[in-house]
Write a protein that holds these residues in place. Structure first.
Motif, PDB file in Angstrom:
ATOM      1  N   THR A   1       0.816  -1.217   0.000  1.00 64.56           N
ATOM      2  CA  THR A   1       0.000   0.000   0.000  1.00 64.56           C
ATOM      3  C   THR A   1       0.846   1.262   0.000  1.00 64.56           C
ATOM      4  O   THR A   1       0.357   2.316  -0.394  1.00 64.56           O
ATOM      5  N   GLY A   2       2.090   1.169   0.403  1.00 64.67           N
ATOM      6  CA  GLY A   2       2.971   2.337   0.402  1.00 64.67           C
ATOM      7  C   GLY A   2       3.584   2.639  -0.951  1.00 64.67           C
ATOM      8  O   GLY A   2       4.245   3.658  -1.137  1.00 64.67           O
ATOM      9  N   LEU A   3       3.370   1.778  -1.898  1.00 65.18           N
ATOM     10  CA  LEU A   3       3.912   1.967  -3.242  1.00 65.18           C
ATOM     11  C   LEU A   3       3.150   3.099  -3.919  1.00 65.18           C
ATOM     12  O   LEU A   3       1.954   3.012  -4.139  1.00 65.18           O
ATOM     13  N   SER A   4       3.864   4.180  -4.222  1.00 64.40           N
ATOM     14  CA  SER A   4       3.155   5.349  -4.749  1.00 64.40           C
ATOM     15  C   SER A   4       3.253   5.487  -6.258  1.00 64.40           C
ATOM     16  O   SER A   4       2.363   6.054  -6.877  1.00 64.40           O
ATOM     17  N   GLU A   5       4.311   4.982  -6.851  1.00 71.68           N
ATOM     18  CA  GLU A   5       4.457   5.156  -8.288  1.00 71.68           C
ATOM     19  C   GLU A   5       5.256   4.008  -8.891  1.00 71.68           C
ATOM     20  O   GLU A   5       6.221   3.545  -8.310  1.00 71.68           O
ATOM     21  N   VAL A   6       4.827   3.580 -10.059  1.00 73.89           N
ATOM     22  CA  VAL A   6       5.529   2.549 -10.817  1.00 73.89           C
ATOM     23  C   VAL A   6       5.836   3.142 -12.183  1.00 73.89           C
ATOM     24  O   VAL A   6       5.005   3.824 -12.768  1.00 73.89           O
ATOM     25  N   ALA A   7       7.043   2.888 -12.676  1.00 79.96           N
ATOM     26  CA  ALA A   7       7.431   3.378 -14.000  1.00 79.96           C
ATOM     27  C   ALA A   7       7.879   2.201 -14.856  1.00 79.96           C
ATOM     28  O   ALA A   7       8.527   1.281 -14.368  1.00 79.96           O
ATOM     29  N   ILE A   8       7.483   2.235 -16.124  1.00 76.97           N
ATOM     30  CA  ILE A   8       7.919   1.211 -17.074  1.00 76.97           C
ATOM     31  C   ILE A   8       9.025   1.817 -17.928  1.00 76.97           C
ATOM     32  O   ILE A   8       8.820   2.832 -18.580  1.00 76.97           O
ATOM     33  N   ASN A   9      10.187   1.190 -17.914  1.00 82.64           N
ATOM     34  CA  ASN A   9      11.321   1.638 -18.715  1.00 82.64           C
ATOM     35  C   ASN A   9      11.865   0.465 -19.517  1.00 82.64           C
ATOM     36  O   ASN A   9      11.616  -0.689 -19.188  1.00 82.64           O
ATOM     37  N   ASP A  10      12.614   0.746 -20.544  1.00 86.54           N
ATOM     38  CA  ASP A  10      13.306  -0.292 -21.320  1.00 86.54           C
ATOM     39  C   ASP A  10      12.388  -1.457 -21.683  1.00 86.54           C
ATOM     40  O   ASP A  10      12.612  -2.595 -21.289  1.00 86.54           O
TER      41      ASP A  10
END
Length: 185
Positions: free
Chosen positions: A168-177
């Motif tokens: 629940t503390g995960l605020s942002e996910v980014a997709i790279n490569d």
């Protein structure tokens, strides 16, 4: 086009119930039915009106590869629009969209947890709301990065947070490569 745009286009083509015409004459005839005049077809393809007439009658059977690619793309973009619209509407309201990818995922997470990005191979079914956001953004001319962010947000809530049951503390996910990405809807 970016990775996401190409993958959506491939998914659209997989939804065809019939294959588009393969012969040059068939393709030009189809474009003539859609665009009505040889002038309009010529403008679409970037060739002369006379060239279109030659392709249509069969007088010329093999256009240069670049022009053949333009003809193929033009036919595919106009082929079975109702089928594509219906599949997208169904994905955006009922079925959702399945995303299969191998990419580097990065995180913004609380202190004491790992936020190191790493390659993962994931197949995740995203709810209809994310499919709707993705289609709306694509129609509005969103950049590849904006489309990636919509998918990353869907992965965050659906996969990484399991609908609010964990991380629940995960605020942002980014997709790279992105190594590869495919959609099914």
């Amino acid at each position: 086009m970016g990775d996401i745009e190409d993958a959506i286009e491939r998914a659209d083509q997989e939804s065809f119930t019939r294959r588009p015409p393969k012969t040059l004459k068939g393709q030009i005839s189809f474009l003539m039915r859609q665009l009505k005049t040889t002038r309009a077809v010529a403008a679409e393809l970037g060739v002369s009106q006379r060239s279109v007439e030659r392709y249509r009658t069969g007088e010329r059977k093999r256009p240069p590869q670049e022009i053949q690619q333009r003809i193929d793309a033009s036919v595919r973009s106009r082929w079975q629009p109702q089928v594509r619209r219906r599949r997208r509407a169904e994905a955006a309201t009922r079925r959702g969209i399945t995303v299969e990818t191998r990419a580097r995922f990065g995180y913004t997470a609380p202190v004491g947890t790992t936020d190191d990005g790493r390659f993962r191979r994931l197949t995740v079914h995203l709810p209809p709301a994310y499919a709707q956001q993705l289609f709306d953004a694509r129609e509005a001319g969103a950049t590849d990065q904006q489309l990636r962010q919509i998918i990353a947000d869907g992965f965050r809530t659906t996969y990484f947070q399991d609908g609010g049951a964990r991380a629940t503390g995960l605020s942002e996910v980014a997709i790279n490569d992105i190594d590869y990405i495919d959609f099914d809807y």
